[in-house]
Design an enzyme around this catalytic site. Structure first.
Site, PDB file in Angstrom:
ATOM      1  N   CYS A  15      -5.197   4.343   3.892  1.00 45.38           N
ATOM      2  CA  CYS A  15      -6.628   4.351   3.780  1.00 45.38           C
ATOM      3  C   CYS A  15      -7.154   5.358   4.857  1.00 45.38           C
ATOM      4  O   CYS A  15      -6.611   6.724   4.894  1.00 45.38           O
ATOM      5  CB  CYS A  15      -7.185   3.386   3.280  1.00 45.38           C
ATOM      6  SG  CYS A  15      -8.850   3.473   3.030  1.00 45.38           S
ATOM      7  N   HIS A  66      -4.675   0.862  -1.247  1.00 42.31           N
ATOM      8  CA  HIS A  66      -4.282  -0.406  -0.358  1.00 42.31           C
ATOM      9  C   HIS A  66      -3.178  -0.869  -0.972  1.00 42.31           C
ATOM     10  O   HIS A  66      -3.352  -1.922  -1.803  1.00 42.31           O
ATOM     11  CB  HIS A  66      -5.537  -1.309  -0.150  1.00 42.31           C
ATOM     12  CG  HIS A  66      -6.456  -0.661   0.693  1.00 42.31           C
ATOM     13  ND1 HIS A  66      -6.318  -0.969   2.276  1.00 42.31           N
ATOM     14  CD2 HIS A  66      -7.446  -0.060   0.698  1.00 42.31           C
ATOM     15  CE1 HIS A  66      -7.448  -0.391   2.754  1.00 42.31           C
ATOM     16  NE2 HIS A  66      -8.221   0.135   1.736  1.00 42.31           N
ATOM     17  N   GLU A  71      -1.135  -3.259  -0.194  1.00 50.23           N
ATOM     18  CA  GLU A  71      -1.036  -4.466   0.113  1.00 50.23           C
ATOM     19  C   GLU A  71      -1.485  -5.378  -0.802  1.00 50.23           C
ATOM     20  O   GLU A  71      -1.009  -6.474  -1.074  1.00 50.23           O
ATOM     21  CB  GLU A  71      -1.314  -4.774   1.632  1.00 50.23           C
ATOM     22  CG  GLU A  71      -2.948  -4.718   1.944  1.00 50.23           C
ATOM     23  CD  GLU A  71      -3.574  -3.235   2.069  1.00 50.23           C
ATOM     24  OE1 GLU A  71      -4.723  -3.157   2.639  1.00 50.23           O
ATOM     25  OE2 GLU A  71      -2.836  -2.151   1.865  1.00 50.23           O
TER      26      GLU A  71
END
Length: 588
Positions: A397, A524, A526
């Site tokens: 990001c 993202h 994650e």
């Protein structure tokens, strides 16, 4: 009929109710049940989107764009489901819903009150959301695990406790199991384990009309038997139903500890479900592997909330999932981005030197997402260092935006390149505001939730990490994008945008030519990392940092990774070539 397991907490907050609830989910799922989760947060915010990470830890983003409490991340990772924004109930949402019904005249002239209107809304909400399929199939879940945030006795959680009191009769006592998580502190020089706080906490719960079926006691060291007996006596809980969750070497042990103490059997018998031995083989394998790996891999995380581990919880979990899959022990160095800037050198030289020492020691550098200007220059300095010294780098990001701005400044020679987020008047905007919404309201203007990224070429590191697929769906949370007008210049200079969205206007993944691993992504990754299924880009960073990337990304290895046998194989992921060489018959 739907079965409900409620997890409440007493004495202090932050006891690990979330991990306890998730662990119960793991055990129920391993017994062959379909499990879903609901998190109740008594705060008045509609969602966690506008809260500072210092205040409440990170904001976790769901597929549908819901910005939720980080506990939903715990459930998604542990139980491997995809939840929705409605799985996070807050006081704000409940009142908003009731008030809008009142304005529409739905209550037929009644005085709208906490009981019954708010409490009914809560019960209806829980019941509705519990039936939503969350495992990727259309099957309705069998069990819903509800975590009640906050501490029993708080003013703000009262309506929820009352709603749950009524709920136990609405659904029937054989479909309702209440587990109370409490703390047994140690006081004084003798180190005596004290049960009084737990007694008081259970008293508060019972005076509100809820009797826990099971008590989960958190403690540093295992509880003495006499303490357990005393708890059973004073707390009106069957001695068999008291479990002790003492501190463990890693949280993946928690479901195993609970299983050892017969927690699953007791929950099943309260819910009148036939007991089935859970299949915990892979889970146990990973929990033990976490403790067993010793070869370190050193990663510097360059961010702005580094004082608080919870503000980057999903990122650290994703790094862990990948490290363990790569047979490495994660050594994470927290670096405050602004400490790398020249300004710090003049203000506090020891801070500056310590930050640089960490960056130079690291085998890989990760710059996570974030908002606002503080630390942006430091993040660009980290990107420049990684680019010039060929250190593996993953920018997420804002971390990708910093990498692009740095490239524009130092490779294209546009020294004043910047993002319009920090520098609205910049002459060379490398990053610009590309909303899917409005500029004024903070909440809900972002590009949020799952969006598709299409690989522009299969001949790139990231596509190969994902297993040479044409496209991937990942979760987003941002308002700014790489300026599409600067893309041709950047690409000509070797910063290639290998992943774009379906309009070709939004840049999703970039890679720097001639660098072992310099990758940025606008999404993202994650949020979709799971213990048994690490995020491919995090795998890339760890593999590159530990010099294993070439092997993992070879054609031969990709073929193995795509095979059905590989996903069932116990060594889960590490080295597909090792799997190939051993020619193992994959064991379930």
């Amino acid at each position: 009929t739907m079965k409900y397991v409620v997890v409440s907490g007493g004495v202090v907050s932050g006891l690990g109710k979330g991990v306890t609830a998730s662990s119960i989910g793991v055990l129920l799922k391993a017994s062959g049940l379909r499990v879903t989760s609901v998190k109740i947060d008594p705060y008045i915010n509609i969602d966690a989107g506008t809260m500072s990470p210092f205040e409440h830890g990170e904001t976790y983003v769901l597929d549908d764009g819901g910005e939720s409490d980080l506990d939903l991340g715990n459930y998604e990772r542990f139980v491997d489901v995809s939840l929705t924004r409605d799985h996070n109930i807050t006081t704000g949402k409940v009142y908003q819903s009731v008030i809008s019904k009142e304005r529409e005249g739905k209550y037929l002239g009644k005085t709208v009150q906490v009981v019954p209107h708010i409490t009914d809304e809560i019960q209806d909400w829980i019941e509705r959301v519990a039936h939503v399929p969350v495992d990727g199939t259309d099957n309705v879940p069998d069990v819903c695990v509800i975590e009640l945030g906050g501490t029993v006795g708080d003013i703000e959680s009262m309506p929820f406790i009352e709603a749950l009191r009524q709920f136990q009769f609405r659904v029937g006592t054989e479909n309702f199991c209440l587990i109370h998580v409490s703390l047994v502190p140690v006081v004084g020089a003798v180190g005596e384990q004290k049960t009084k706080p737990t007694q008081h906490s259970i008293q508060a719960l019972r005076s509100a009309g809820l009797s826990p079926h099971m008590l989960a006691c958190r403690s540093k060291h295992p509880l003495e038997q006499s303490v357990m007996d005393k708890l059973a006596l004073f707390c009106h809980v069957n001695p068999k139903c008291i479990i002790n969750l003492c501190d463990v070497s890693n949280i993946w042990h928690v479901p195993l500890v609970m299983l050892e103490q017969d927690a699953l059997r007791n929950i099943m018998s309260q819910l009148q479900l036939p007991y089935a031995d859970p299949d915990m083989q892979q889970w146990e394998y990973r929990a033990k592997k976490w403790d067993a790996v010793t070869t370190p891999v050193t990663i510097a995380l360059v961010g702005k909330y580094t004082g608080l581990g919870d503000s980057y919880l999903s990122v650290t979990k994703a790094l862990l999932h990948s490290s363990i899959a790569c047979d490495r022990k994660l050594d994470l160095l927290w670096v405050e981005a602004s400490d790398l800037e020249e300004e710090t050198k003049s203000e506090d030289v020891s801070k500056y030197e310590a930050a640089w020492e960490s960056v130079k020691k690291a085998q890989g550098i990760l710059v996570p997402g974030g908002f606002g200007g503080r630390g942006t220059e430091g993040k660009m300095i980290a990107a420049k260092y990684a680019r010039e010294n060929k250190v593996p780098y993953l920018g997420i990001c804002l971390g990708m935006q910093c990498m692009v701005i740095e490239y524009a400044r130092n490779v294209l020679g546009l020294s004043d390149a910047h993002s319009t987020e920090m520098e609205p008047e910049t002459k060379n905007p490398a990053v610009i505001f590309m909303p899917e919404g409005s500029k004024t309201h903070m909440g809900g203007t972002m590009r949020l939730g799952s969006r598709r990224t299409i690989f522009q070429t299969q001949d790139c590191i990231s596509s190969r990490l994902y297993g040479s697929v044409p496209h991937v769906d990942e979760r987003h949370r941002h308002r700014y994008e790489v300026n599409p007008e600067m893309v041709p210049q950047l690409e000509a200079a070797g910063c290639k945008f290998v992943g774009k969205d379906d309009t070709q206007l939004r840049m999703e993944i970039c890679e720097v030519d001639g660098h072992p691993f310099m990758v940025g992504c606008q999404y993202h990754p994650e949020y979709k990392s799971r213990p048994g299924r690490p995020s491919p880009l995090f795998m890339g960073l760890i593999l590159a940092a530990s010099s294993q990337l070439g092997e993992y990304n070879s054609d031969e290895a990709i073929a193995v990774r795509k095979s059905a046998a590989y996903s069932e194989h116990n060594s889960v992921l590490t080295s597909p070539l090792k799997v190939l060489r051993q020619n193992v018959s994959p064991s379930k």
